[in-house]
Design a protein around this motif. Structure first.
Motif, PDB file in Angstrom:
ATOM      1  N   MET A 241       0.834  -1.212   0.000  1.00  0.00           N
ATOM      2  CA  MET A 241       0.000   0.000   0.000  1.00  0.00           C
ATOM      3  C   MET A 241       0.863   1.254   0.000  1.00  0.00           C
ATOM      4  O   MET A 241       0.548   2.240  -0.671  1.00  0.00           O
ATOM      5  CB  MET A 241      -0.954   0.020   1.203  1.00  0.00           C
ATOM      6  N   ALA A 242       1.981   1.211   0.741  1.00  0.00           N
ATOM      7  CA  ALA A 242       2.885   2.375   0.789  1.00  0.00           C
ATOM      8  C   ALA A 242       3.389   2.674  -0.622  1.00  0.00           C
ATOM      9  O   ALA A 242       3.501   3.840  -1.015  1.00  0.00           O
ATOM     10  CB  ALA A 242       4.045   2.109   1.739  1.00  0.00           C
ATOM     11  N   ALA A 243       3.630   1.615  -1.404  1.00  0.00           N
ATOM     12  CA  ALA A 243       4.105   1.804  -2.775  1.00  0.00           C
ATOM     13  C   ALA A 243       3.037   2.490  -3.636  1.00  0.00           C
ATOM     14  O   ALA A 243       3.340   3.087  -4.663  1.00  0.00           O
ATOM     15  CB  ALA A 243       4.483   0.449  -3.377  1.00  0.00           C
ATOM     16  N   ARG A 244       1.784   2.422  -3.187  1.00  0.00           N
ATOM     17  CA  ARG A 244       0.690   3.088  -3.918  1.00  0.00           C
ATOM     18  C   ARG A 244       0.271   4.381  -3.219  1.00  0.00           C
ATOM     19  O   ARG A 244      -0.826   4.885  -3.467  1.00  0.00           O
ATOM     20  CB  ARG A 244      -0.496   2.120  -4.037  1.00  0.00           C
ATOM     21  N   ASN A 245       1.137   4.857  -2.300  1.00  0.00           N
ATOM     22  CA  ASN A 245       0.867   6.087  -1.531  1.00  0.00           C
ATOM     23  C   ASN A 245      -0.388   6.015  -0.674  1.00  0.00           C
ATOM     24  O   ASN A 245      -1.044   7.029  -0.408  1.00  0.00           O
ATOM     25  CB  ASN A 245       0.790   7.314  -2.446  1.00  0.00           C
ATOM     26  N   LEU A 246      -0.732   4.811  -0.255  1.00  0.00           N
ATOM     27  CA  LEU A 246      -1.874   4.661   0.657  1.00  0.00           C
ATOM     28  C   LEU A 246      -1.334   4.286   2.034  1.00  0.00           C
ATOM     29  O   LEU A 246      -0.303   3.613   2.143  1.00  0.00           O
ATOM     30  CB  LEU A 246      -2.816   3.566   0.149  1.00  0.00           C
ATOM     31  N   ASN A 247      -2.014   4.745   3.073  1.00  0.00           N
ATOM     32  CA  ASN A 247      -1.618   4.385   4.433  1.00  0.00           C
ATOM     33  C   ASN A 247      -2.331   3.106   4.826  1.00  0.00           C
ATOM     34  O   ASN A 247      -3.560   3.029   4.735  1.00  0.00           O
ATOM     35  CB  ASN A 247      -2.014   5.492   5.411  1.00  0.00           C
ATOM     36  N   PHE A 248      -1.564   2.138   5.275  1.00  0.00           N
ATOM     37  CA  PHE A 248      -2.169   0.883   5.706  1.00  0.00           C
ATOM     38  C   PHE A 248      -1.867   0.664   7.181  1.00  0.00           C
ATOM     39  O   PHE A 248      -0.715   0.690   7.605  1.00  0.00           O
ATOM     40  CB  PHE A 248      -1.625  -0.295   4.887  1.00  0.00           C
ATOM     41  N   VAL A 249      -2.934   0.473   7.942  1.00  0.00           N
ATOM     42  CA  VAL A 249      -2.798   0.313   9.386  1.00  0.00           C
ATOM     43  C   VAL A 249      -3.340  -1.052   9.805  1.00  0.00           C
ATOM     44  O   VAL A 249      -4.542  -1.310   9.682  1.00  0.00           O
ATOM     45  CB  VAL A 249      -3.581   1.434  10.120  1.00  0.00           C
ATOM     46  N   GLY A 250      -2.463  -1.937  10.258  1.00  0.00           N
ATOM     47  CA  GLY A 250      -2.909  -3.207  10.817  1.00  0.00           C
ATOM     48  C   GLY A 250      -3.202  -2.961  12.287  1.00  0.00           C
ATOM     49  O   GLY A 250      -2.308  -2.592  13.039  1.00  0.00           O
ATOM     50  N   ALA A 251      -4.463  -3.108  12.664  1.00  0.00           N
ATOM     51  CA  ALA A 251      -4.846  -2.796  14.049  1.00  0.00           C
ATOM     52  C   ALA A 251      -5.356  -4.045  14.752  1.00  0.00           C
ATOM     53  O   ALA A 251      -6.340  -4.650  14.314  1.00  0.00           O
ATOM     54  CB  ALA A 251      -5.915  -1.707  14.074  1.00  0.00           C
ATOM     55  N   GLY A 252      -4.685  -4.447  15.816  1.00  0.00           N
ATOM     56  CA  GLY A 252      -5.198  -5.532  16.645  1.00  0.00           C
ATOM     57  C   GLY A 252      -6.370  -4.988  17.452  1.00  0.00           C
ATOM     58  O   GLY A 252      -6.281  -3.888  17.990  1.00  0.00           O
ATOM     59  N   ILE A 253      -7.462  -5.724  17.479  1.00  0.00           N
ATOM     60  CA  ILE A 253      -8.622  -5.294  18.277  1.00  0.00           C
ATOM     61  C   ILE A 253      -9.006  -6.436  19.203  1.00  0.00           C
ATOM     62  O   ILE A 253      -9.253  -7.544  18.750  1.00  0.00           O
ATOM     63  CB  ILE A 253      -9.821  -4.910  17.373  1.00  0.00           C
ATOM     64  N   SER A 254      -9.006  -6.163  20.484  1.00  0.00           N
ATOM     65  CA  SER A 254      -9.362  -7.226  21.430  1.00  0.00           C
ATOM     66  C   SER A 254     -10.563  -6.831  22.272  1.00  0.00           C
ATOM     67  O   SER A 254     -10.798  -5.655  22.522  1.00  0.00           O
ATOM     68  CB  SER A 254      -8.198  -7.536  22.367  1.00  0.00           C
ATOM     69  N   GLY A 255     -11.275  -7.839  22.715  1.00  0.00           N
ATOM     70  CA  GLY A 255     -12.418  -7.593  23.584  1.00  0.00           C
ATOM     71  C   GLY A 255     -13.639  -8.381  23.141  1.00  0.00           C
ATOM     72  O   GLY A 255     -14.676  -8.347  23.794  1.00  0.00           O
ATOM     73  N   GLY A 256     -13.492  -9.106  22.032  1.00  0.00           N
ATOM     74  CA  GLY A 256     -14.611  -9.909  21.541  1.00  0.00           C
ATOM     75  C   GLY A 256     -15.767  -9.018  21.125  1.00  0.00           C
ATOM     76  O   GLY A 256     -15.604  -7.815  20.933  1.00  0.00           O
ATOM     77  N   GLU A 257     -16.931  -9.655  21.008  1.00  0.00           N
ATOM     78  CA  GLU A 257     -18.135  -8.948  20.548  1.00  0.00           C
ATOM     79  C   GLU A 257     -18.510  -7.806  21.472  1.00  0.00           C
ATOM     80  O   GLU A 257     -18.833  -6.706  21.042  1.00  0.00           O
ATOM     81  CB  GLU A 257     -19.335  -9.896  20.645  1.00  0.00           C
ATOM     82  N   GLU A 258     -18.467  -8.100  22.763  1.00  0.00           N
ATOM     83  CA  GLU A 258     -18.909  -7.127  23.751  1.00  0.00           C
ATOM     84  C   GLU A 258     -17.977  -5.924  23.765  1.00  0.00           C
ATOM     85  O   GLU A 258     -18.417  -4.776  23.799  1.00  0.00           O
ATOM     86  CB  GLU A 258     -18.949  -7.833  25.113  1.00  0.00           C
ATOM     87  N   GLY A 259     -16.673  -6.206  23.664  1.00  0.00           N
ATOM     88  CA  GLY A 259     -15.687  -5.130  23.642  1.00  0.00           C
ATOM     89  C   GLY A 259     -15.858  -4.255  22.411  1.00  0.00           C
ATOM     90  O   GLY A 259     -15.761  -3.025  22.488  1.00  0.00           O
ATOM     91  N   ALA A 260     -16.111  -4.903  21.270  1.00  0.00           N
ATOM     92  CA  ALA A 260     -16.262  -4.147  20.021  1.00  0.00           C
ATOM     93  C   ALA A 260     -17.381  -3.112  20.156  1.00  0.00           C
ATOM     94  O   ALA A 260     -17.270  -1.997  19.667  1.00  0.00           O
ATOM     95  CB  ALA A 260     -16.553  -5.105  18.872  1.00  0.00           C
ATOM     96  N   LEU A 261     -18.425  -3.488  20.854  1.00  0.00           N
ATOM     97  CA  LEU A 261     -19.572  -2.589  21.000  1.00  0.00           C
ATOM     98  C   LEU A 261     -19.359  -1.529  22.086  1.00  0.00           C
ATOM     99  O   LEU A 261     -19.679  -0.357  21.896  1.00  0.00           O
ATOM    100  CB  LEU A 261     -20.817  -3.416  21.338  1.00  0.00           C
ATOM    101  N   ASN A 262     -18.801  -1.957  23.201  1.00  0.00           N
ATOM    102  CA  ASN A 262     -18.742  -1.043  24.351  1.00  0.00           C
ATOM    103  C   ASN A 262     -17.364  -0.470  24.656  1.00  0.00           C
ATOM    104  O   ASN A 262     -17.223   0.321  25.584  1.00  0.00           O
ATOM    105  CB  ASN A 262     -19.268  -1.761  25.599  1.00  0.00           C
ATOM    106  N   GLY A 263     -16.364  -0.866  23.913  1.00  0.00           N
ATOM    107  CA  GLY A 263     -15.026  -0.325  24.159  1.00  0.00           C
ATOM    108  C   GLY A 263     -13.983  -1.413  24.161  1.00  0.00           C
ATOM    109  O   GLY A 263     -13.758  -2.066  25.179  1.00  0.00           O
ATOM    110  N   PRO A 264     -13.323  -1.621  23.018  1.00  0.00           N
ATOM    111  CA  PRO A 264     -12.260  -2.624  22.944  1.00  0.00           C
ATOM    112  C   PRO A 264     -10.913  -2.010  23.312  1.00  0.00           C
ATOM    113  O   PRO A 264     -10.807  -0.805  23.533  1.00  0.00           O
ATOM    114  CB  PRO A 264     -12.255  -3.010  21.466  1.00  0.00           C
ATOM    115  N   SER A 265      -9.893  -2.864  23.373  1.00  0.00           N
ATOM    116  CA  SER A 265      -8.522  -2.402  23.453  1.00  0.00           C
ATOM    117  C   SER A 265      -8.015  -2.454  22.007  1.00  0.00           C
ATOM    118  O   SER A 265      -8.199  -3.461  21.325  1.00  0.00           O
ATOM    119  CB  SER A 265      -7.726  -3.355  24.347  1.00  0.00           C
TER     120      SER A 265
END
Ligand code: NBP
Length: 476
Positions: free
Chosen positions: A115-139
């Motif tokens: 993506m950098a070679a195409r001038n796009l920013n690529f962000v790999g983001a780890g998201i933890s907290g399962g379903e409940e975390g995703a809705l109410n506040g993950p890490s």
């Protein structure tokens, strides 16, 4: 109107994160490969905030303000690559693609470079907290270019969990670092769960306690130094009674643990980096053994050889021993996990800050615990800690637990109750503190059969003994 963020992939995780963004006042563009999920989300939760429904990828990308920010929440692997390619073809320089799935960090490194070679920013983001975390506040553990965090950070921090007013989201480092630390997080989660399982098994099969009584012990433990999400939900699961049979639910669940791969990835990476993450490895292997159903069936009836072994007479004292063994083993597992993160960070040049990581793991994620505050403090006190285990607080805790730890393992071994993670963590502790290790003999053997040479304790240089000759020593 234009959306601040777009979410594509609206299964459990994606739809909950989209709702979380909307509930925080952001306009969210929605997209899913099949329109049914998009419509289901709008139908059920459309009134929670400002959603823009889109059907095609073109429409979706067109609905976003610039720089465009798209969060991908589809299945990891090929589907993620396919979606990235589709998006990249429609995006413009400076736009940001975020992969919030459980991607392998080496895939993230590859994708970020492409993506950098195409001038796009690529962000790999780890998201933890399962379903409940995703809705109410993950890490949230975003990697990728630091510049992209300027535009993205406030948005992600707004939906993350907060502890003492501090968001559980911080820029981890370049390219694959976010997914790497999320992977190790999951590995530590495996170790934590295995240790909890062993503690439960000891109460059940050494002390003969009832499930409900064990649930009470975990509830009690959750008020002290072990205070954590996993200990809390252990009490919940152990308290659950099966409606059909009236038995504890845990007794009607098949005892074969599944795994989706992040634990295995952690161990593979630890092997490559040469970091002994024995706690995580034992946990992955314990799940594998539990699932070797037919082999276990065939092995039933193997002699136990536990003749005469007795459960400790003082039940309360042994429960306290188990608590201390659990805590000490947990310190070892985290210490090893942080070692692996330091090694990965050095290998890839990420400069991951372990104190910041401990800070964002205090809330939202599955391994959230009081304990993480102590880890944060340990790194604040000494950013150059040689090992977490050696921070004064943890060193004291482990030294205070070591006698209990040994009693638990001796008793478990005598009574034939498996404690792979407890026992290997204690062996790790003993090896780490040993004056001399049998590795000297290993080196001698390697020199004997393979002329691999050895170092001497008393002088510099590499040496080889002429094993098949006159057995004199030569400098290599
Ligand atoms: P899943 O991992 O089950 O993926 C389902 C989604 O992927 C659907 O939206 C589906 O679209 C889409 N998809 C697939 Br499958 N193949 C596609 C393709 N070729 N092109 C476009 N879209 C495709 O969803 P999830 O459980 O919500 O998890 C999402 C991500 O979050 C995963 O990477 C997962 O590992 C990660 N994660 C999950 C959890 C958790 O607790 N579940 C926690 C943390 C992270 P469709 O509707 O058209 O089939």
């Amino acid at each position: 109107r234009l959306a601040q963020i777009g979410v594509t992939g609206l299964a459990v995780m994606g739809s909950n994160i989209a709702r979380n963004f909307a509930r925080h006042g952001h306009t969210v563009a929605l997209h899913n490969r099949s329109i049914a999920k998009t419509d289901a989300l709008i139908e059920a939760h459309g009134d929670e905030g400002d959603f823009i429904r889109t059907e095609t990828m073109e429409e979706f990308v067109g609905a976003l303000e610039r720089p465009r920010r798209v969060l991908i929440m589809v299945k990891a692997g090929d589907p993620t690559d396919a979606v990235i390619e589709e998006l990249a073809n429609l995006m413009e320089p400076g736009d940001i693609i975020i992969d919030g799935g459980n991607s392998l960090y080496t895939d993230t490194i590859r994708r970020e470079a492409a993506m950098a070679a195409r001038n796009l920013n690529f962000v790999g983001a780890g998201i933890s907290g399962g379903e409940e975390g995703a809705l109410n506040g993950p890490s949230i553990m975003p990697g990728g270019p630091a510049e992209s965090y300027e535009s993205l950070g406030p948005l992600l921090e707004s939906i993350s969990a907060h502890v003492d007013g501090v968001p559980c989201c911080t820029h981890i480092g370049p390219d694959g670092s976010g997914h790497f630390v999320k992977m190790v997080h999951n590995g530590i989660e495996y170790a934590d769960m295995q240790l909890i399982g062993e503690a439960y098994d000891l109460m059940r099969n050494v002390l003969g306690m009832e499930v409900a009584e064990i649930a009470d012990v975990f509830r009690e433990w959750n008020t002290g130094t072990l205070d954590s999400y996993l200990i809390e939900i252990t009490a919940e699961v152990l308290s659950q009674v099966d409606a059909e049979t009236g038995k504890p639910l845990v007794d009607v669940i098949v005892d074969a643990a599944g795994q989706k791969g992040t634990g295995r990835w952690t161990v593979k990476s630890a092997l490559d980096l040469g970091i002994p993450t024995t706690g995580i490895a034992e946990a992955v292997f314990a799940r594998a053994l539990s699932s070797s159903t037919s082999q276990r069936e065939s092995a039933r009836g193997l002699v136990a050889g536990t003749t005469g072994a007795q459960a400790p007479a003082d039940k309360a004292a042994f429960v306290e021993d188990i608590r201390k063994a659990l805590y000490a083993s947990k310190v070892v597992a985290y210490s090893q996990g942080f070692d692996q993160i330091a090694a990965g960070s050095a290998e890839y040049g990420w400069s991951v800050d372990p104190g910041k990581l401990a800070t964002i793991w205090r809330g939202g994620c599955i391994i959230r615990a009081k304990f993480l505050d102590r880890i944060r403090e340990a790194y604040a006190e000494n950013p150059e800690l040689p090992a977490l285990l050696l921070a004064p607080y943890f060193r004291d805790a482990v030294e205070d637990s070591v006698e209990s730890w040994r009693r638990v393992i001796v008793t478990a071994t005598a009574m034939g109750v498996p404690v792979p993670a407890f026992a290997s963590s204690l062996s790790y502790y003993d090896a780490l503190r040993a004056e001399r290790l049998p590795a000297a003999l290993t080196q001698g053997l390697r020199d004997y059969f393979g002329a691999h040479t050895y170092l001497r304790v008393d002088k510099p240089g590499s040496f080889h003994t002429l094993w098949s000759g006159d057995r004199s020593e030569v400098e290599a």
